[in-house]
Design a protein around this motif. Sequence first.
Motif, mmCIF file in Angstrom:
data_model
loop_
_atom_site.group_PDB
_atom_site.id
_atom_site.type_symbol
_atom_site.label_atom_id
_atom_site.label_comp_id
_atom_site.label_asym_id
_atom_site.label_seq_id
_atom_site.Cartn_x
_atom_site.Cartn_y
_atom_site.Cartn_z
ATOM 1 N N UNK A 98 -1.951 5.465 3.698
ATOM 2 C CA UNK A 98 -3.195 6.170 4.038
ATOM 3 C C UNK A 98 -4.015 6.419 2.784
ATOM 4 N N UNK A 99 -3.342 6.861 1.725
ATOM 5 C CA UNK A 99 -4.031 7.072 0.450
ATOM 6 C C UNK A 99 -4.675 5.768 -0.022
ATOM 7 N N UNK A 100 -3.909 4.682 0.011
ATOM 8 C CA UNK A 100 -4.420 3.397 -0.457
ATOM 9 C C UNK A 100 -5.555 2.870 0.423
ATOM 10 N N UNK A 101 -5.615 3.324 1.656
ATOM 11 C CA UNK A 101 -6.653 2.875 2.578
ATOM 12 C C UNK A 101 -7.987 3.579 2.422
ATOM 13 N N UNK A 102 -8.051 4.612 1.597
ATOM 14 C CA UNK A 102 -9.316 5.312 1.373
ATOM 15 C C UNK A 102 -10.321 4.356 0.724
ATOM 16 N N UNK A 103 -11.559 4.428 1.168
ATOM 17 C CA UNK A 103 -12.579 3.477 0.731
ATOM 18 C C UNK A 103 -12.721 3.419 -0.794
ATOM 19 N N UNK A 104 -12.759 4.566 -1.464
ATOM 20 C CA UNK A 104 -12.955 4.570 -2.918
ATOM 21 C C UNK A 104 -11.721 4.077 -3.678
ATOM 22 N N UNK A 105 -10.553 4.166 -3.074
ATOM 23 C CA UNK A 105 -9.335 3.644 -3.688
ATOM 24 C C UNK A 105 -9.205 2.153 -3.375
ATOM 25 N N UNK A 106 -9.552 1.779 -2.172
ATOM 26 C CA UNK A 106 -9.452 0.387 -1.713
ATOM 27 C C UNK A 106 -10.241 -0.575 -2.606
ATOM 28 N N UNK A 107 -11.336 -0.086 -3.196
ATOM 29 C CA UNK A 107 -12.157 -0.933 -4.072
ATOM 30 C C UNK A 107 -11.427 -1.350 -5.340
ATOM 31 N N UNK A 108 -10.389 -0.615 -5.703
ATOM 32 C CA UNK A 108 -9.713 -0.845 -6.979
ATOM 33 C C UNK A 108 -8.687 -1.974 -6.948
ATOM 34 N N UNK A 109 -8.198 -2.330 -5.772
ATOM 35 C CA UNK A 109 -7.139 -3.330 -5.707
ATOM 36 C C UNK A 109 -7.497 -4.426 -4.708
ATOM 37 N N UNK A 110 -6.722 -5.513 -4.774
ATOM 38 C CA UNK A 110 -6.969 -6.686 -3.943
ATOM 39 C C UNK A 110 -6.227 -6.617 -2.609
ATOM 40 N N UNK A 111 -4.913 -6.313 -2.669
ATOM 41 C CA UNK A 111 -4.137 -6.237 -1.435
ATOM 42 C C UNK A 111 -2.884 -5.389 -1.631
ATOM 43 N N UNK A 112 -2.315 -4.951 -0.502
ATOM 44 C CA UNK A 112 -1.090 -4.150 -0.484
ATOM 45 C C UNK A 112 -0.039 -4.934 0.279
ATOM 46 N N UNK A 113 1.193 -4.860 -0.205
ATOM 47 C CA UNK A 113 2.286 -5.589 0.427
ATOM 48 C C UNK A 113 3.470 -4.648 0.656
ATOM 49 N N UNK A 114 3.929 -4.585 1.898
ATOM 50 C CA UNK A 114 5.158 -3.861 2.223
ATOM 51 C C UNK A 114 6.148 -4.901 2.712
ATOM 52 N N UNK A 115 7.210 -5.071 1.972
ATOM 53 C CA UNK A 115 8.192 -6.098 2.275
ATOM 54 C C UNK A 115 8.941 -5.777 3.562
ATOM 55 N N UNK A 116 9.181 -6.790 4.385
ATOM 56 C CA UNK A 116 9.990 -6.605 5.590
ATOM 57 C C UNK A 116 11.427 -6.259 5.221
ATOM 58 N N UNK A 117 11.903 -6.839 4.136
ATOM 59 C CA UNK A 117 13.278 -6.615 3.704
ATOM 60 C C UNK A 117 13.493 -5.282 3.005
ATOM 61 N N UNK A 118 12.437 -4.730 2.389
ATOM 62 C CA UNK A 118 12.556 -3.473 1.666
ATOM 63 C C UNK A 118 11.346 -2.603 1.961
ATOM 64 N N UNK A 119 11.418 -1.826 3.028
ATOM 65 C CA UNK A 119 10.285 -0.997 3.439
ATOM 66 C C UNK A 119 10.141 0.243 2.562
ATOM 67 N N UNK A 120 11.059 0.472 1.634
ATOM 68 C CA UNK A 120 10.994 1.605 0.723
ATOM 69 C C UNK A 120 10.195 1.312 -0.531
ATOM 70 N N UNK A 121 9.492 0.176 -0.534
ATOM 71 C CA UNK A 121 8.718 -0.236 -1.698
ATOM 72 C C UNK A 121 7.373 -0.786 -1.246
ATOM 73 N N UNK A 122 6.311 -0.340 -1.903
ATOM 74 C CA UNK A 122 4.956 -0.809 -1.627
ATOM 75 C C UNK A 122 4.435 -1.462 -2.895
ATOM 76 N N UNK A 123 4.006 -2.705 -2.786
ATOM 77 C CA UNK A 123 3.423 -3.421 -3.922
ATOM 78 C C UNK A 123 1.907 -3.425 -3.783
ATOM 79 N N UNK A 124 1.231 -3.106 -4.863
ATOM 80 C CA UNK A 124 -0.233 -3.100 -4.878
ATOM 81 C C UNK A 124 -0.662 -4.187 -5.858
ATOM 82 N N UNK A 125 -1.401 -5.169 -5.343
ATOM 83 C CA UNK A 125 -1.853 -6.314 -6.142
ATOM 84 C C UNK A 125 -3.306 -6.103 -6.544
#
Length: 98
Positions: free
Chosen positions: A67-94
């Motif tokens: 939700x934090x990463x989805x905020x419009x002013x934060x969303x402008x800073x990164x390209x994409x977000x990845x949540x692995x199917x194998x490891x849902x306890x980790x969020x990668x921000x590209x």
Amino acid sequence: MDDQLFRATRRTATHVLSLDLHPIFRNNRDIELALRQFIFKAHRSGEPVVEIIPGKGTGQLRARVLTFLGQKHIRRLYDRVEVSDGNTGRVLVHFARC
């Protein structure tokens, strides 16, 4: 916010800047502040990818991170977000390379 919350972890010959939310998961204000500082620091430093570790648990903290990463002013800073199917306890921000 303390730099001790940010740590570099080794992933096959590359370093990934990482934020572990486990120590601060109970305090909403501290979580928001840590996320904000971490994302802005990563953006400024030119990191290609960073890791946020909300842990697996019930998924509430991961949902808060997304939700934090989805905020419009934060969303402008990164390209994409990845949540692995194998490891849902980790969020990668590209971040886009300029």
